[in-house]
Design an enzyme around this catalytic site. Structure first.
Site, PDB file in Angstrom:
ATOM      1  N   CYS A  52     -10.507   9.955   6.880  1.00  0.00           N
ATOM      2  CA  CYS A  52     -10.497   9.075   8.065  1.00  0.00           C
ATOM      3  C   CYS A  52     -11.643   9.432   9.310  1.00  0.00           C
ATOM      4  CB  CYS A  52      -8.973   8.861   8.693  1.00  0.00           C
ATOM      5  SG  CYS A  52      -8.135   8.016   7.580  1.00  0.00           S
TER       6      CYS A  52
ATOM      7  N   SER B  93      -2.856  -0.083   8.432  1.00  0.00           N
ATOM      8  CA  SER B  93      -4.379   0.533   8.081  1.00  0.00           C
ATOM      9  C   SER B  93      -4.846   0.656   9.564  1.00  0.00           C
ATOM     10  CB  SER B  93      -4.906  -0.340   7.349  1.00  0.00           C
ATOM     11  OG  SER B  93      -4.126  -0.529   6.236  1.00  0.00           O
TER      12      SER B  93
ATOM     13  N   THR C 252      -8.891   1.151   3.855  1.00  0.00           N
ATOM     14  CA  THR C 252     -10.201   0.434   4.500  1.00  0.00           C
ATOM     15  C   THR C 252     -11.238   1.256   4.536  1.00  0.00           C
ATOM     16  OG1 THR C 252      -9.007   1.278   6.431  1.00  0.00           O
ATOM     17  CG2 THR C 252      -8.334  -0.819   5.977  1.00  0.00           C
TER      18      THR C 252
ATOM     19  N   GLU D 214      -2.121  14.581   7.783  1.00  0.00           N
ATOM     20  CA  GLU D 214      -1.933  15.131   6.533  1.00  0.00           C
ATOM     21  C   GLU D 214      -1.550  16.749   6.561  1.00  0.00           C
ATOM     22  OE1 GLU D 214      -4.258  14.040   2.970  1.00  0.00           O
ATOM     23  OE2 GLU D 214      -4.548  12.057   4.042  1.00  0.00           O
TER      24      GLU D 214
ATOM     25  N   GLY E 126       0.764  -1.133   0.074  1.00  0.00           N
ATOM     26  CA  GLY E 126       0.027  -0.034  -0.017  1.00  0.00           C
ATOM     27  C   GLY E 126       0.710   1.295   0.039  1.00  0.00           C
TER      28      GLY E 126
ATOM     29  N   ARG F 279     -10.327  14.222  -0.036  1.00  0.00           N
ATOM     30  CA  ARG F 279     -11.233  13.252   0.338  1.00  0.00           C
ATOM     31  C   ARG F 279     -12.083  13.757   1.523  1.00  0.00           C
ATOM     32  NH1 ARG F 279      -7.252   8.144   0.781  1.00  0.00           N
ATOM     33  NH2 ARG F 279      -5.972   9.724   1.943  1.00  0.00           N
TER      34      ARG F 279
ATOM     35  N   LYS G 297      -6.740   3.336  18.166  1.00  0.00           N
ATOM     36  CA  LYS G 297      -6.817   4.130  16.631  1.00  0.00           C
ATOM     37  C   LYS G 297      -8.030   4.831  16.493  1.00  0.00           C
ATOM     38  CE  LYS G 297      -5.721   6.087  13.326  1.00  0.00           C
ATOM     39  NZ  LYS G 297      -4.995   7.442  13.023  1.00  0.00           N
TER      40      LYS G 297
ATOM     41  N   TYR H 236      -1.177   7.532   1.047  1.00  0.00           N
ATOM     42  CA  TYR H 236      -0.541   8.589   1.970  1.00  0.00           C
ATOM     43  C   TYR H 236       0.008   8.301   3.257  1.00  0.00           C
ATOM     44  CZ  TYR H 236      -3.323  12.016  -0.536  1.00  0.00           C
ATOM     45  OH  TYR H 236      -3.899  12.926  -1.696  1.00  0.00           O
ATOM     46  N   VAL H 237      -0.084   7.075   3.950  1.00  0.00           N
ATOM     47  CA  VAL H 237       0.479   6.508   4.727  1.00  0.00           C
ATOM     48  C   VAL H 237       1.672   5.574   4.386  1.00  0.00           C
ATOM     49  CG1 VAL H 237       0.389   4.822   7.065  1.00  0.00           C
ATOM     50  CG2 VAL H 237      -1.472   6.381   6.412  1.00  0.00           C
TER      51      VAL H 237
HETATM   52  P1  NAD Z   1      -4.492   5.367   0.246  1.00  0.00           P
HETATM   53  O1  NAD Z   1      -5.760   4.870  -0.544  1.00  0.00           O
HETATM   54  O2  NAD Z   1      -3.959   6.674  -0.142  1.00  0.00           O
HETATM   55  O3  NAD Z   1      -3.495   4.226   0.110  1.00  0.00           O
HETATM   56  C1  NAD Z   1      -3.858   2.752   0.111  1.00  0.00           C
HETATM   57  C2  NAD Z   1      -3.114   1.847  -1.046  1.00  0.00           C
HETATM   58  O4  NAD Z   1      -3.080   0.671  -1.074  1.00  0.00           O
HETATM   59  C3  NAD Z   1      -3.476   2.515  -2.524  1.00  0.00           C
HETATM   60  O5  NAD Z   1      -2.516   3.049  -3.357  1.00  0.00           O
HETATM   61  C4  NAD Z   1      -4.119   1.152  -3.130  1.00  0.00           C
HETATM   62  O6  NAD Z   1      -3.919   0.870  -4.468  1.00  0.00           O
HETATM   63  C5  NAD Z   1      -3.199   0.191  -2.285  1.00  0.00           C
HETATM   64  N1  NAD Z   1      -3.892  -1.059  -2.238  1.00  0.00           N
HETATM   65  C6  NAD Z   1      -5.075  -1.642  -2.017  1.00  0.00           C
HETATM   66  N2  NAD Z   1      -5.202  -2.889  -2.056  1.00  0.00           N
HETATM   67  C7  NAD Z   1      -3.805  -3.255  -2.402  1.00  0.00           C
HETATM   68  C8  NAD Z   1      -3.399  -4.531  -2.487  1.00  0.00           C
HETATM   69  N3  NAD Z   1      -4.167  -5.727  -2.407  1.00  0.00           N
HETATM   70  N4  NAD Z   1      -2.189  -4.761  -2.809  1.00  0.00           N
HETATM   71  C9  NAD Z   1      -1.350  -3.828  -2.821  1.00  0.00           C
HETATM   72  N5  NAD Z   1      -1.668  -2.402  -2.714  1.00  0.00           N
HETATM   73  C10 NAD Z   1      -3.037  -2.563  -2.437  1.00  0.00           C
HETATM   74  O7  NAD Z   1      -4.998   5.252   1.634  1.00  0.00           O
HETATM   75  P2  NAD Z   1      -4.029   5.817   3.042  1.00  0.00           P
HETATM   76  O8  NAD Z   1      -4.720   7.415   3.226  1.00  0.00           O
HETATM   77  O9  NAD Z   1      -2.654   5.554   2.940  1.00  0.00           O
HETATM   78  O10 NAD Z   1      -4.953   5.082   4.153  1.00  0.00           O
HETATM   79  C11 NAD Z   1      -4.435   3.834   4.331  1.00  0.00           C
HETATM   80  C12 NAD Z   1      -4.810   3.090   5.666  1.00  0.00           C
HETATM   81  O11 NAD Z   1      -4.229   4.201   6.691  1.00  0.00           O
HETATM   82  C13 NAD Z   1      -6.319   3.379   5.849  1.00  0.00           C
HETATM   83  O12 NAD Z   1      -6.470   2.317   6.877  1.00  0.00           O
HETATM   84  C14 NAD Z   1      -6.398   4.508   6.905  1.00  0.00           C
HETATM   85  O13 NAD Z   1      -7.497   4.627   7.495  1.00  0.00           O
HETATM   86  C15 NAD Z   1      -5.004   4.698   7.528  1.00  0.00           C
HETATM   87  N6  NAD Z   1      -4.555   6.207   7.778  1.00  0.00           N
HETATM   88  C16 NAD Z   1      -4.564   7.145   7.129  1.00  0.00           C
HETATM   89  C17 NAD Z   1      -4.035   8.235   7.430  1.00  0.00           C
HETATM   90  C18 NAD Z   1      -3.989   9.409   6.299  1.00  0.00           C
HETATM   91  O14 NAD Z   1      -3.658  10.707   6.873  1.00  0.00           O
HETATM   92  N7  NAD Z   1      -4.437   9.327   5.271  1.00  0.00           N
HETATM   93  C19 NAD Z   1      -3.538   8.386   8.911  1.00  0.00           C
HETATM   94  C20 NAD Z   1      -3.639   7.408   9.615  1.00  0.00           C
HETATM   95  C21 NAD Z   1      -4.094   6.277   9.058  1.00  0.00           C
HETATM   96  C1  UGA Z   2      -6.412  13.013  11.459  1.00  0.00           C
HETATM   97  C2  UGA Z   2      -5.664  12.957  12.760  1.00  0.00           C
HETATM   98  O1  UGA Z   2      -5.439  14.027  13.386  1.00  0.00           O
HETATM   99  C3  UGA Z   2      -4.290  12.048  12.476  1.00  0.00           C
HETATM  100  O2  UGA Z   2      -3.786  11.812  14.016  1.00  0.00           O
HETATM  101  C4  UGA Z   2      -4.807  10.717  12.152  1.00  0.00           C
HETATM  102  O3  UGA Z   2      -3.784   9.830  12.060  1.00  0.00           O
HETATM  103  C5  UGA Z   2      -5.536  10.832  10.711  1.00  0.00           C
HETATM  104  O4  UGA Z   2      -6.658  11.585  10.954  1.00  0.00           O
HETATM  105  C6  UGA Z   2      -6.036   9.521  10.045  1.00  0.00           C
HETATM  106  O5  UGA Z   2      -6.351   8.700  10.945  1.00  0.00           O
HETATM  107  O6  UGA Z   2      -6.257   9.620   9.005  1.00  0.00           O
HETATM  108  P1  UGA Z   2      -5.976  14.432   9.277  1.00  0.00           P
HETATM  109  O7  UGA Z   2      -7.548  14.043   8.839  1.00  0.00           O
HETATM  110  O8  UGA Z   2      -4.906  14.575   8.209  1.00  0.00           O
HETATM  111  O9  UGA Z   2      -5.393  13.613  10.244  1.00  0.00           O
HETATM  112  O10 UGA Z   2      -6.037  15.877   9.546  1.00  0.00           O
HETATM  113  P2  UGA Z   2      -6.509  16.795  10.968  1.00  0.00           P
HETATM  114  O11 UGA Z   2      -5.553  17.874  11.156  1.00  0.00           O
HETATM  115  O12 UGA Z   2      -6.899  15.985  11.966  1.00  0.00           O
HETATM  116  O13 UGA Z   2      -7.846  17.514  10.381  1.00  0.00           O
HETATM  117  C7  UGA Z   2      -9.140  16.832  10.040  1.00  0.00           C
HETATM  118  C8  UGA Z   2     -10.241  17.744   9.745  1.00  0.00           C
HETATM  119  O14 UGA Z   2     -10.688  18.558  10.809  1.00  0.00           O
HETATM  120  C9  UGA Z   2      -9.610  18.834   8.398  1.00  0.00           C
HETATM  121  O15 UGA Z   2     -10.832  18.996   7.980  1.00  0.00           O
HETATM  122  C10 UGA Z   2      -9.612  20.243   9.594  1.00  0.00           C
HETATM  123  O16 UGA Z   2      -9.692  21.096   8.873  1.00  0.00           O
HETATM  124  C11 UGA Z   2     -10.636  20.077  10.677  1.00  0.00           C
HETATM  125  N1  UGA Z   2     -10.107  20.563  11.878  1.00  0.00           N
HETATM  126  C12 UGA Z   2      -9.140  20.422  12.527  1.00  0.00           C
HETATM  127  C13 UGA Z   2     -11.073  21.731  12.285  1.00  0.00           C
HETATM  128  O17 UGA Z   2     -12.279  21.803  11.564  1.00  0.00           O
HETATM  129  N2  UGA Z   2     -10.874  22.319  13.539  1.00  0.00           N
HETATM  130  C14 UGA Z   2      -9.857  21.993  14.277  1.00  0.00           C
HETATM  131  O18 UGA Z   2      -9.701  22.898  15.281  1.00  0.00           O
HETATM  132  C15 UGA Z   2      -8.871  21.203  13.673  1.00  0.00           C
END
Ligand code: NAD
Ligand code: UGA
Length: 456
Positions: A273, A128, A89, A162, A9, A343, A217, A12-13
């Protein structure tokens, strides 16, 4: 090489997390694989698939040295002993639990691939975000072959946000590792602790049982989102009671038990998320018959939807109850500043609602216009895309500020005002502008949770 690490994967993570591990552990060889060849090609190019401050430098320093991006998933599984899984997910869109439960199909496919292609024992790490008890399903799938190959499952959720991902990865508040309390579980846990200990202070690396880790989480995201919904709910009351939500959140946040962060009223939270993880939590609670608990958390999502709709209603009310034929400029489309990610951005909902009201919209954003175009494809109405915010506002009846990009703070507001249709409105959905200055220039200014400044 000290350790051979794979991440399945490259999103973004997966991308940023592995780039940080490669950078901090030069003796580890880190490979990131994905089923999406375009994404991998982008990771291997000068034009990375995601925008994150500091990420280009990090990838440039490690790629080709001990960080590799590839589509060869089978080979990756065969050749590595430590496998992070960070596939998406999303919320399930079909069948039982549609709209609430996590869609685990990508997750399970990965587990089966690991099972099929492994030729030696491995540590498999949940990166994830998953429903609590997913590791149990993972264990059942992986440990069903009787060939002496064993898999230890760890939970190591990611807490990066992010826009600040590189900083968050470099200086995390904590690293959480959940494992089984068996000999091999403890050994696997120590292997992962050792990787992080290359740069994270020992006291910040905490361990727990797997279920606590998985649940922590979901709960972290739920608590963060709950704070935003709490202050947004209060912003509605402030608008009625002539109180100022910024003053209220400052006063409340100075209580050291409450703390000042995540108390900015807004157009609502977005991002891939928060909503999905809370709905996942709600679904789990209902599954266990805890309806009151489920209702409590569901209300966080409901207030978020209410806040977005309220923003539109405020616009309508201020602009004489009709937006039809009016040109409205959106400053910002990303769900937060410093990312191109859109997203679940509240901007998508707001743009759609404005188009429903038959307004014409001009979308502006320094990093998210490509995603905005995709998000708004197929929605009926007149949409323009203009990157420069001042040009985007030309001839518009109103500006709606939706993302807190710094560049919006110091524009030539007099020039912008002069170029707009009158009366000109600003709806500051993030409370970042100098409202008094905009008002003095001639704008009618509508912040969130503060009395408006109007010339009527
Ligand atoms: P994303 O959609 O950006 O990336 C996921 C990647 O996995 C995609 O590029 C997809 O093509 C790939 N993928 C899917 N199935 C696959 C497979 N079978 N084999 C190989 N690759 C495969 O998602 P993301 O934002 O990176 O999030 C991933 C996980 O991390 C999620 O569970 C999310 O909740 C969690 N998470 C995200 C953030 C965030 O800031 N985006 C922060 C913390 C946790
Ligand atoms: C959030 C969490 O902060 C991370 O710890 C976590 O890992 C991640 O989700 C995840 O699991 O995906 P993220 O969604 O990237 O991170 O960004 P945040 O800074 O949390 O902002 C989320 C949303 O809340 C944004 O739309 C932001 O503008 C909004 N927000 C944030 C507010 O409206 N007010 C605030 O005071 C703070």
């Amino acid at each position: 090489m000290e350790k051979r690490i794979l991440c399945i994967g490259a999103g973004y993570v997966g991308g940023p997390t592995m780039a940080m591990i490669a950078s901090q552990c030069p003796r580890c060889r880190v490979t990131v694989v994905d089923i999406n060849p375009e994404r991998i090609a982008a990771w291997n190019s000068d034009n990375l698939p995601i925008y994150e401050p500091g990420l280009d430098e990090l990838v440039r320093a490690t790629r080709g040295r001990n960080l590799f991006f590839s589509t060869e998933i089978e080979r990756g599984i065969r050749e590595n002993d430590i496998i992070f899984v960070s596939v998406n997910t999303p919320t399930k869109s079909f069948g039982l639990g549609a709209g609430m439960a996590a869609d685990l199909q990508y997750w399970e496919k990965t587990a089966r691939q690991i099972l099929e292609f492994s030729e030696s024992s491995k540590i498999v790490i949940e990166k994830s975000t998953l429903p609590v008890k997913t590791a149990l399903a993972m264990e059942r799938i992986l440990n069903c072959r009787e060939n002496g190959i064993c898999f230890d499952i760890l939970s190591n959720p990611e807490f990066l946000a992010e826009g600040t991902a590189v900083h968050d990865l470099e200086k995390p508040d904590r690293i959480l590792i959940g494992s089984r309390e068996t000999d091999s579980g403890r050994k696997a846990r120590q292997t992962l602790v050792d990787i992080y200990a290359n740069w994270v202070p020992k006291e910040k690396i905490i361990t727990s049982n797997i279920w606590s880790s998985e649940l922590s989480k979901l709960v972290s995201n739920a608590f963060l989102a709950q704070r935003i919904s709490s202050i947004n709910a209060i912003s509605a009351l402030c608008e009625k009671a002539e109180a100022d939500v910024v003053e209220v959140s400052r006063a409340v946040g100075m209580d050291s038990r409450i703390g000042p962060k995540f108390l900015n009223a807004s157009i609502g939270f977005g991002g891939s998320c928060f909503k999905k993880d809370i709905l996942n939590l709600v679904y789990l609670c209902r599954h266990y018959g805890l309806d009151e608990v489920a209702d409590y958390w569901e209300s966080v999502v409901k207030i978020n939807a209410y806040q977005q709709e309220r923003f539109i209603r405020n616009m309508l009310g201020a602009m004489f109850n009709t937006l039809a034929g009016k040109r409205i400029c959106l400053w910002g489309f990303a769900f937060k500043a410093n990312t191109g990610d859109t997203r679940e951005s509240p901007a998508i909902f707001i743009a759609r609602r404005l188009l429903e009201e038959q307004a014409e919209i001009v979308v502006s954003d320094p990093k998210a216009l490509k995603n905005a175009r995709t998000d708004l494809t197929g929605i009926e109405g007149r949409v323009h895309y203009v990157e420069d915010p001042s040009r985007a506002a030309e001839g518009c009846h109103a500006i709606a500020l939706l993302t807190e990009w710094d560049l919006y703070r110091n524009l030539d507001f007099q020039k912008i005002f002069d170029s707009m249709a009158k009366p000109a409105f600003i709806f500051d959905g993030r409370n970042i502008l100098d409202h008094r200055r905009c008002f003095d220039i001639g704008f009618n200014v509508y912040p969130v949770g503060k009395p408006p400044l109007t010339h009527f």
